[in-house]
Every structure is written in C-alpha cells, then in structure tokens.
Design a protein around this motif. Structure first.
Motif, PDB file in Angstrom:
ATOM      1  N   PHE A  74       0.779  -1.227  -0.030  1.00 52.48           N
ATOM      2  CA  PHE A  74      -0.058   0.027   0.150  1.00 52.48           C
ATOM      3  C   PHE A  74       0.756   1.208  -0.166  1.00 52.48           C
ATOM      4  CE2 PHE A  74      -1.887   3.360   2.803  1.00 52.48           C
ATOM      5  CZ  PHE A  74      -3.059   3.776   1.875  1.00 52.48           C
ATOM      6  N   THR A  75       1.827   1.137   0.779  1.00 53.77           N
ATOM      7  CA  THR A  75       2.905   2.584   0.904  1.00 53.77           C
ATOM      8  C   THR A  75       3.406   2.519  -0.492  1.00 53.77           C
ATOM      9  OG1 THR A  75       4.838   1.289   1.648  1.00 53.77           O
ATOM     10  CG2 THR A  75       3.159   1.869   3.311  1.00 53.77           C
ATOM     11  N   LYS A  76       3.481   1.667  -1.352  1.00 49.61           N
ATOM     12  CA  LYS A  76       4.317   1.736  -2.585  1.00 49.61           C
ATOM     13  C   LYS A  76       3.253   2.220  -3.673  1.00 49.61           C
ATOM     14  CE  LYS A  76       5.998  -1.984  -2.545  1.00 49.61           C
ATOM     15  NZ  LYS A  76       7.037  -3.306  -2.855  1.00 49.61           N
ATOM     16  N   GLY A  77       1.921   2.315  -3.276  1.00 52.57           N
ATOM     17  CA  GLY A  77       0.842   2.804  -4.268  1.00 52.57           C
ATOM     18  C   GLY A  77       0.183   1.660  -5.044  1.00 52.57           C
ATOM     19  N   VAL A  78       0.308   0.598  -4.507  1.00 59.18           N
ATOM     20  CA  VAL A  78      -0.169  -0.680  -5.244  1.00 59.18           C
ATOM     21  C   VAL A  78      -1.710  -0.630  -4.950  1.00 59.18           C
ATOM     22  CG1 VAL A  78      -0.344  -3.391  -5.260  1.00 59.18           C
ATOM     23  CG2 VAL A  78       1.758  -2.257  -4.846  1.00 59.18           C
ATOM     24  N   GLU A  79      -2.635  -0.598  -5.972  1.00 58.49           N
ATOM     25  CA  GLU A  79      -3.697  -0.211  -5.855  1.00 58.49           C
ATOM     26  C   GLU A  79      -4.645  -1.578  -5.049  1.00 58.49           C
ATOM     27  OE1 GLU A  79      -7.954   0.596  -8.464  1.00 58.49           O
ATOM     28  OE2 GLU A  79      -5.873   0.741  -9.527  1.00 58.49           O
ATOM     29  N   GLU A  80      -4.335  -2.614  -5.399  1.00 57.65           N
ATOM     30  CA  GLU A  80      -4.896  -3.996  -4.910  1.00 57.65           C
ATOM     31  C   GLU A  80      -4.705  -3.844  -3.314  1.00 57.65           C
ATOM     32  OE1 GLU A  80      -2.976  -3.816  -7.505  1.00 57.65           O
ATOM     33  OE2 GLU A  80      -4.089  -4.379  -9.162  1.00 57.65           O
ATOM     34  N   ALA A  81      -3.558  -3.114  -2.791  1.00 64.45           N
ATOM     35  CA  ALA A  81      -3.494  -3.263  -1.224  1.00 64.45           C
ATOM     36  C   ALA A  81      -4.257  -2.188  -0.638  1.00 64.45           C
ATOM     37  CB  ALA A  81      -2.071  -3.130  -1.256  1.00 64.45           C
ATOM     38  N   SER A  82      -5.071  -1.548  -1.334  1.00 61.65           N
ATOM     39  CA  SER A  82      -5.730  -0.292  -0.670  1.00 61.65           C
ATOM     40  C   SER A  82      -6.709  -0.648   0.703  1.00 61.65           C
ATOM     41  CB  SER A  82      -6.884   0.395  -1.640  1.00 61.65           C
ATOM     42  OG  SER A  82      -7.532  -0.433  -2.265  1.00 61.65           O
ATOM     43  N   ASP A  83      -7.100  -2.184   0.561  1.00 61.04           N
ATOM     44  CA  ASP A  83      -7.966  -2.490   1.624  1.00 61.04           C
ATOM     45  C   ASP A  83      -7.053  -3.116   2.671  1.00 61.04           C
ATOM     46  OD1 ASP A  83      -7.197  -4.722   0.225  1.00 61.04           O
ATOM     47  OD2 ASP A  83      -9.158  -5.694   0.334  1.00 61.04           O
ATOM     48  N   TRP A  84      -5.715  -2.808   2.956  1.00 59.27           N
ATOM     49  CA  TRP A  84      -4.819  -3.740   3.719  1.00 59.27           C
ATOM     50  C   TRP A  84      -5.239  -3.654   5.193  1.00 59.27           C
ATOM     51  CZ3 TRP A  84      -2.572  -1.754   8.073  1.00 59.27           C
ATOM     52  CH2 TRP A  84      -2.601  -0.145   8.043  1.00 59.27           C
ATOM     53  N   LYS A  85      -5.943  -2.531   5.565  1.00 59.16           N
ATOM     54  CA  LYS A  85      -6.520  -2.725   7.155  1.00 59.16           C
ATOM     55  C   LYS A  85      -7.329  -3.841   7.259  1.00 59.16           C
ATOM     56  CE  LYS A  85      -5.837   2.318   8.182  1.00 59.16           C
ATOM     57  NZ  LYS A  85      -6.447   3.582   8.519  1.00 59.16           N
ATOM     58  N   ARG A  86      -8.525  -3.863   6.192  1.00 60.42           N
ATOM     59  CA  ARG A  86      -9.452  -5.039   6.477  1.00 60.42           C
ATOM     60  C   ARG A  86      -8.610  -6.446   6.306  1.00 60.42           C
ATOM     61  NH1 ARG A  86     -14.168  -5.123   2.079  1.00 60.42           N
ATOM     62  NH2 ARG A  86     -12.195  -5.630   0.661  1.00 60.42           N
TER      63      ARG A  86
END
Length: 221
Positions: free
Chosen positions: A119-131
C-alpha cells in the motif's frame, strides 16, 4: 530447547544416514552460533543465524523449471510435514505456550504485514490492507482457540518472512530502533521453534523418509 536437541543429536547421529545427519548438523551449527549473540545490539545477527538454521533444516534442491516450488511454498510444506509427525505436540507447546503473546504482537503489527508495505508503494490492490490485516488477525485468534498449529505457523511465518526480507535485502538499518521489539519477539520465538522442529525430525527418523536432496552436497576429494 537447543541443549536438549543438541544432546539428542549427539547421542544418535551415528544411526542417521549421511544426508540426514548433514542436514541436522548444518542447522544445529547455525543455532549454536545464534546462541552466542546475547545482547540487544546483536538481535539482527541472531535473527539472520536463526533463519539460516531454518533454511538448513528445510532446504532442498528443486528443479529450476518448477515455479510452484518457491521458497515460501517449500518452507510451508516443510512445516506441514513437521506438524504431521509431531505426535508429542512440541510445536504446539511453543506456539500456544510462553511465546503466544510474542507471536500475537507479530501478527497484529502492520509493519510485518506485506500488504501494508504494498500500500505504501501505491499498489492499488493493497488499498484494503487494514481490512485484510484484521481478517488475518481474526483467523489467527480463531486458530489459537481451535489449536490449528499448521495455520497459526503459516500466518506467523508470513510475518517473519517480511522481517527476513527487510534484513536480508537491506531494507533495515543494522540495529534500527524502529524494529527492535519486533526482532526481539521473532528471535525469542524462533530460538525455541527451530530446535523443536529438528527434534521432531530426529524422533521420527527413517532412512526412507525423504527430506529432499541437500543444497551443496559435501564433496570429499
């Protein structure tokens, strides 16, 4: 646990075939080296030695074209195999015993969760990392209740692999204050888990039990 495992090896090593004996000997040599690091300033080196010890225990030569046999796949398969042989629940005693709190911290820590870094690298698929992290923590806690040691270790080693990559690929400064507690938790856990794994392997030794071909088989000239 290291002392007990080393004594067991010394008493029985001559009954092991050379390949198995070499595998255990290599792993123990790195465990003994890790044990010489006793201070907080040495935690990075201790973790690295422990990971090499783990590598020595499970590592095996694989066909270059077999893309399904990645390193993570190899060590997860190894862990599952160890658990299937662990009739006296040595691994369960480590996972659900005195290190339960330490590995809980590892699992809950966003800095050991790969999707957070994606997510910190801007990977769109990782935007839901908290969930995803919450779901992983819940799964871990559910498995603790059901004593599903295999799944617990799979989750924990996902976190440990992030630490491993940070150190081995230069993604962390030596002695960094940012990850001291995390490395300390990992070192404490691995210091008991890996000797326990070796002990299970030796207690279930069979000449026809295939642990795979060694990396760099010793050559006697």
């Amino acid at each position: 646990m290291l002392t007990k495992t080393n004594e067991y090896y010394q008493e029985r090593k001559l009954s092991f075939d050379e390949t198995f004996r070499t595998r255990i000997h290599r792993s123990l040599s790195w465990l003994r080296k890790a044990d010489t690091f006793t201070g907080d300033a040495d935690l990075d080196m201790k973790f690295i030695c422990l990971w090499i010890a783990f590598n020595a225990a499970y590592g095996k030569s694989l066909p270059a074209i077999d893309h399904s046999c990645s390193e993570k796949y190899a060590f997860k398969s190894f862990i599952e195999k160890i658990i299937s042989l662990d009739s006296v629940n040595l691994l369960a005693s480590v996972v659900c015993g005195k290190y339960a709190m330490r590995i809980s911290f590892l699992v809950e820590n966003k800095f050991t969760f790969q999707k957070y870094w994606d997510f910190t690298k801007g990977v769109e698929e990782a935007s839901d990392w908290k969930r995803s992290l919450s779901a992983s923590v819940k799964k871990y806690n559910d498995c603790r209740i059901s004593m599903d040691v295999s799944t617990i270790l799979s989750i924990v080693f996902d976190r440990l692999y992030v630490l491993r990559n940070q150190l081995m690929h230069g993604g962390s400064s030596c002695g960094s204050k940012l990850n001291r507690e995390t490395i300390d938790d990992a070192v404490g856990f691995l210091s008991d888990l890996i000797p326990s794994m070796l002990l299970v392997m030796m207690m279930n030794y069979k000449k026809d039990h295939d642990w795979g071909e060694l990396f760099y088989v010793p050559v006697k000239e």
